[in-house]
Structures are given as C-alpha cells and as structure tokens.
Design a protein around this motif. Structure first.
Motif, short mmCIF file in Angstrom:
data_model
loop_
_atom_site.label_atom_id
_atom_site.label_comp_id
_atom_site.label_asym_id
_atom_site.label_seq_id
_atom_site.Cartn_x
_atom_site.Cartn_y
_atom_site.Cartn_z
N SER A 122 -1.23 -29.60 -12.25
CA SER A 122 -1.05 -30.54 -11.14
C SER A 122 -2.41 -30.94 -10.61
CB SER A 122 -0.22 -29.88 -10.04
OG SER A 122 -1.01 -28.94 -9.32
N ASP A 123 -2.41 -31.88 -9.65
CA ASP A 123 -3.68 -32.32 -9.08
C ASP A 123 -4.29 -31.28 -8.15
OD1 ASP A 123 -1.82 -32.55 -7.11
OD2 ASP A 123 -2.27 -34.62 -6.58
N LEU A 124 -3.57 -30.18 -7.90
CA LEU A 124 -4.14 -29.06 -7.15
C LEU A 124 -4.51 -27.91 -8.08
CD1 LEU A 124 -2.00 -28.86 -3.88
CD2 LEU A 124 -4.28 -29.81 -4.20
N GLY A 125 -4.56 -28.19 -9.38
CA GLY A 125 -4.99 -27.18 -10.33
C GLY A 125 -3.93 -26.16 -10.68
N VAL A 126 -2.68 -26.41 -10.29
CA VAL A 126 -1.60 -25.48 -10.62
C VAL A 126 -1.19 -25.69 -12.07
CG1 VAL A 126 0.78 -24.81 -10.13
CG2 VAL A 126 -0.77 -25.40 -8.25
N VAL A 127 -1.25 -24.63 -12.86
CA VAL A 127 -0.89 -24.72 -14.27
C VAL A 127 0.62 -24.73 -14.40
CG1 VAL A 127 -1.14 -23.66 -16.54
CG2 VAL A 127 -3.02 -23.53 -14.90
N LEU A 128 1.17 -25.85 -14.89
CA LEU A 128 2.62 -26.02 -14.99
C LEU A 128 3.16 -25.60 -16.35
CD1 LEU A 128 2.81 -29.54 -13.29
CD2 LEU A 128 3.17 -27.31 -12.22
N ALA A 129 2.33 -25.71 -17.39
CA ALA A 129 2.77 -25.34 -18.74
C ALA A 129 1.55 -25.15 -19.62
CB ALA A 129 3.70 -26.40 -19.32
N GLN A 130 1.68 -24.26 -20.61
CA GLN A 130 0.64 -24.01 -21.60
C GLN A 130 1.25 -23.95 -22.98
OE1 GLN A 130 -0.75 -20.27 -19.40
NE2 GLN A 130 -2.65 -20.92 -20.39
N ASN A 131 0.49 -24.34 -24.00
CA ASN A 131 0.94 -24.08 -25.36
C ASN A 131 0.42 -22.71 -25.79
OD1 ASN A 131 -1.76 -24.52 -25.95
ND2 ASN A 131 -1.41 -26.22 -27.35
N PRO A 132 0.91 -22.15 -26.89
CA PRO A 132 0.52 -20.78 -27.29
C PRO A 132 -0.99 -20.59 -27.45
CG PRO A 132 2.45 -21.48 -28.52
CD PRO A 132 1.98 -22.68 -27.77
N LEU A 269 -7.97 -18.13 -33.95
CA LEU A 269 -7.18 -17.80 -32.76
C LEU A 269 -5.85 -18.53 -32.79
CD1 LEU A 269 -7.42 -16.12 -30.15
CD2 LEU A 269 -8.28 -18.17 -29.02
N GLY A 270 -5.86 -19.79 -33.29
CA GLY A 270 -4.63 -20.56 -33.39
C GLY A 270 -3.65 -19.97 -34.38
N ILE A 271 -4.16 -19.46 -35.50
CA ILE A 271 -3.29 -18.82 -36.50
C ILE A 271 -2.60 -17.62 -35.89
CG2 ILE A 271 -3.28 -17.55 -38.67
CD1 ILE A 271 -5.56 -19.38 -39.60
N LEU A 272 -3.36 -16.82 -35.16
CA LEU A 272 -2.79 -15.63 -34.54
C LEU A 272 -1.82 -15.99 -33.42
CD1 LEU A 272 -6.04 -13.45 -34.33
CD2 LEU A 272 -4.21 -13.30 -36.03
#
Length: 303
Positions: A122-132, A269-272
């Motif tokens: 978000s625009d307040l830096g709140v992480v809403l989602a991440q990929n692996p 790191l992506g493979i793991l």
C-alpha cells in the motif's frame, strides 16, 4: 485549462444524459437529445450563464467544487470525472481511504512473476501480498500485525529489521522512505489514520523526525537495493515500482543483472523457494528413470 476540449466534452456528456432518467424535468417539446444547458446548471447548483460560458469556451476557470457538481449532474464515471478535472486544469481528486483489497489485475500479475521477487504494498508501505521468492529473500512480511506490516514502521521503529541491508546503505533507505511517505501524506492530508501513523513514527524515531522536518518529497518509482541474505550472502537487485493510477497500491518487482553473482544467487534462491514436495518427487523419479536407462540400454531402432 483546455477551453476547446472542455467545452466539447461538456456538450457531449450533456447530450448523453436521458431526461427521463432525471426526476423533475419537463419532458415535453425537446428538439435535441439530452439535457438543456439550464437543466445541467440547475442540477449542478450553478448559474445558467456560468455553465453556458464553459460550453462556449469563454468561461472563467471553474473551481473544484463546481467541477464536482458538474460531474454529479452529468452522471460521469470516475474516469470521466478525472478527465473533466484535467481539462479544467485541476488535479483529479484522490481517494481518501484506499482499499486494502488487492486489485485482481495486480494479484494475477504477481502470480506470474515466479522468477522475480515481487510484492504488492500500500502507499503506507503495508505489504499486502508476496510471491514465494519475495518471502525467500525478505521473509514473511504479510503475517505481521498492525503497523509492523509497514516497512516504513519496521525501518524506523524496529531497527533490527535493517540487518537485511548493508549498514552503509541505511542512510539512503531512510531518506527514500521519508520522501516517499511525504508524498503519500500530501495526497491523504485529511486521513486521520495517516496523520496518526506519522505522529507515532515521529515519537518512535528521532531519525525519522529529523528527516521529516527537512520536508523532502519524492515518489519512489525505482531504486537499487542490496540484500544480505543469511544463506546466499550479498544480492544486488534493481527494484522497479509500478504505481496504480490512484497511487494507493504498488507492485514492487526485483531483478538482478544477468551474468552476475547476484543473478546466480537469486536464481538458486528461486529454485528453492518454488520447489514443492511434488516437484521433488518428480525430480527423484526422473533421476531413477535415467539411471535405469543407463543400466539397461535399449536396443537401437531397426529401419
């Protein structure tokens, strides 16, 4: 203010509105489609002369209050309203309470970025989602609670979070965070939650308070970052930031320069990160099949 385009846009929007859909209008003796100028003026709460001058390219610069009233009277969509504001020489209004629900398009795009660390914030830096891969590089940031979900808050109020970055990079990140947050607060100046967030940061961090008082403003659109991964070591990446039109949600995508050590480490790191138990079982089965073929070679085909 583009008088010619503004006049044309107003005329076309007025002609599009069906009089039968507006309560209290006289529907008799209409020679042209749409609303009359005096009807638009009455619905918007402005004088007929004021509105007529706008359509005749002779009007004075309308205020945002007048534009908002015209947008309602002409039943404009959000995009059309923003276009009206821009033609009249004003910035479109910004939503005061951005949604915390990730836009479907951003979620879909995030799911396709399996080989690059990516996250929606978000625009307040709140992480809403991440990929692996983002989780593998930076840790799980979505499961945090309250203000700890904001990387602004963690950076200044939880100094231990800085261990993921080289110490010599800390001053740069501090300044970038504060300048970017300044731009958000300017857009959401009437949002009590935003103002409370800034007050809490000032009270929690002398560094933040000092940088905030410098009043530096800059929307972050890209950046260079270095991560100190506990297993992979130093990983240097470029961060590209894709902003939504409202600027309330952003997609951050990280990439390393091909042919570098950082690129190799990020790939490993992506493979793991993306490996599942099913993937491991398939790999083991494929390896056993290859070993069996080596032990028992097939007869060559006969032509």
């Amino acid at each position: 203010m583009d008088r010619t385009q503004l006049a044309d846009f107003l005329r076309r929007c007025r002609a599009r509105v069906q009089p039968a859909e507006v309560a209290g209008l006289d529907l008799t003796r209409r020679r042209t489609p749409g609303l009359r100028r005096e009807e638009v003026a009455r619905l918007a709460g402005v004088s007929t002369d004021t509105y007529t001058r706008l359509e005749q390219r002779r009007g004075r610069h309308p205020t945002t209050q007048v534009l908002a009233s015209l947008a309602r009277a002409l039943r404009l969509t959000g995009d059309e309203r923003d276009h009206l504001y821009l033609l009249a020489g004003h910035e479109p209004p910004v939503p005061q309470e951005p949604t915390a629900t990730i836009r479907p398009s951003l979620r879909s795009l995030l799911g396709r970025l399996w080989d690059n660390p990516a996250q929606v914030v978000s625009d307040l830096g709140v992480v809403l989602a991440q990929n692996p891969l983002s989780v593998a590089l930076m840790g799980d940031l979505v499961s945090a609670h309250g203000w700890d979900r904001s990387f602004y808050w963690r950076w200044f109020a939880r100094p231990e979070s800085r261990a993921l970055f080289p110490a010599e990079d800390h001053p740069h990140h501090s300044r970038v965070h504060v300048a970017d947050l300044r731009a958000t607060v300017a857009r959401r100046a009437k949002d009590k939650d935003v103002l409370e967030f800034v007050r809490a940061l000032r009270a929690s961090s002398a560094e933040f308070a000092e940088l905030w008082d410098e009043h530096v403003v800059a929307v972050r659109r890209s950046d260079e970052k270095r991560f100190l991964h506990p297993e992979m070591g130093l990983i240097e990446v470029h961060c590209e930031i894709l902003l939504t039109p409202e600027h309330d949600q952003r997609l951050l995508v990280y990439s390393a320069e091909p042919g570098t050590v950082s690129h190799d480490r990020l790939q490993l790191l992506g493979i793991l990160a993306n490996q599942t138990p099913e993937d491991q079982a398939e790999a083991e089965a494929a390896l056993e099949e290859l070993e069996a073929m080596d032990r028992y070679p097939q007869e060559p085909f006969q032509f």
